[in-house]
Design a protein around this motif. Sequence first.
Motif, short mmCIF file in Angstrom:
data_model
loop_
_atom_site.label_atom_id
_atom_site.label_comp_id
_atom_site.label_asym_id
_atom_site.label_seq_id
_atom_site.Cartn_x
_atom_site.Cartn_y
_atom_site.Cartn_z
N GLY A 63 -29.20 50.41 101.67
CA GLY A 63 -27.95 49.93 102.22
C GLY A 63 -26.98 49.50 101.15
N VAL A 64 -25.85 48.99 101.59
CA VAL A 64 -24.80 48.52 100.69
C VAL A 64 -24.41 47.11 101.10
CG1 VAL A 64 -22.44 48.89 99.87
CG2 VAL A 64 -23.98 50.84 100.18
N HIS A 65 -24.68 46.17 100.22
CA HIS A 65 -24.37 44.76 100.41
C HIS A 65 -22.84 44.58 100.53
CE1 HIS A 65 -23.96 40.50 99.24
NE2 HIS A 65 -25.26 40.35 99.38
N PRO A 66 -22.38 43.58 101.28
CA PRO A 66 -20.93 43.40 101.39
C PRO A 66 -20.21 43.18 100.06
CG PRO A 66 -22.16 41.55 102.37
CD PRO A 66 -23.12 42.66 102.16
N HIS A 67 -20.92 42.68 99.05
CA HIS A 67 -20.28 42.56 97.74
C HIS A 67 -19.81 43.92 97.22
CE1 HIS A 67 -21.30 38.46 97.71
NE2 HIS A 67 -22.31 38.44 96.86
N HIS A 68 -20.51 44.98 97.63
CA HIS A 68 -20.22 46.33 97.13
C HIS A 68 -19.53 47.19 98.20
CE1 HIS A 68 -22.77 45.48 93.65
NE2 HIS A 68 -23.67 45.01 94.49
N ALA A 69 -18.93 46.58 99.18
CA ALA A 69 -18.40 47.32 100.33
C ALA A 69 -17.36 48.36 99.94
CB ALA A 69 -17.80 46.34 101.35
N THR A 70 -16.63 48.12 98.87
CA THR A 70 -15.60 49.09 98.49
C THR A 70 -16.17 50.41 98.01
OG1 THR A 70 -15.51 48.06 96.29
CG2 THR A 70 -13.86 47.34 97.91
N GLU A 71 -17.46 50.45 97.71
CA GLU A 71 -18.08 51.71 97.28
C GLU A 71 -18.57 52.54 98.47
OE1 GLU A 71 -22.75 50.66 96.24
OE2 GLU A 71 -21.25 50.06 94.79
#
Length: 269
Positions: A63-71
């Motif tokens: 998954g993708v953590h919200p810290h990395h949401a722009t990716e």
Amino acid sequence: MQLIDIGANLTHESFDHDRDAVIARARAAGVARMVVTGASREHSPKALELAHAHPGVLYATAGVHPHHATEYTDECDAEMRALLAHDEVVAVGECGLDYFRDFSPRPAQRRAFERQLQIAVDLAAKGVVKPLFLHQRDAHADFVAIMRNFEGRIGPAVVHCFTGTREELFDCLDHDWHIGITGWLCDERRGQHLREIVGNIPANRLMVETDAPYLLPRSLKPAPKDRRNEPMFLPHIVEELARDRGETVEATVAATSATAASFFRLPPL
């Protein structure tokens, strides 16, 4: 002792020099299985690699953590779906919302969260149930609102590293979500309220995790000089959790391990 650490960031670079020794120490301490958190485009494939290298001991999430949401692009979405086709990848996430740090804009966080929930929906429609490994910090209302939009179409969910209020805990339990407890419980500055409410979590909804290398239990004595948390410290967290719940360590170990094995659909040891 046959503990399951449901959230360990073993792909973190702080483990690069001694990762195999970390895993060995965990197993020697009674942590039989660990779920390696995949929280970005970079680290989710690495989590699967570790699971392949340690079959039956390590499992992975993607998954993708919200810290990395722009990716979270279309290409990223395709990558997560490909990773989740592997049996060793046992959950969708880490995904969710984090308004405490706001490392990604909130609209981007909400979009990335919704797209990953849609992956769980699409898998369930194919008869493949992959639970959700969720992150929420200072975003409870938006988090619940988004999750409510997917009710009835997704499988089980765990709110990992729960640090919220009594009201938020009961809200999560009312939605039938599981709860992950970390060494935050052992922090006399921030975790006192958790000690007072963990006894309200039903045994079949409670799981334990270190979130290593983060959240070293502050009550651990002596503390490692590098301040790095490891899965081998999970028994210390469980001892404190058992005390706060008013039950034996053996009961907490048995219940949390049975719950985790069922939740992630892990094979018998």
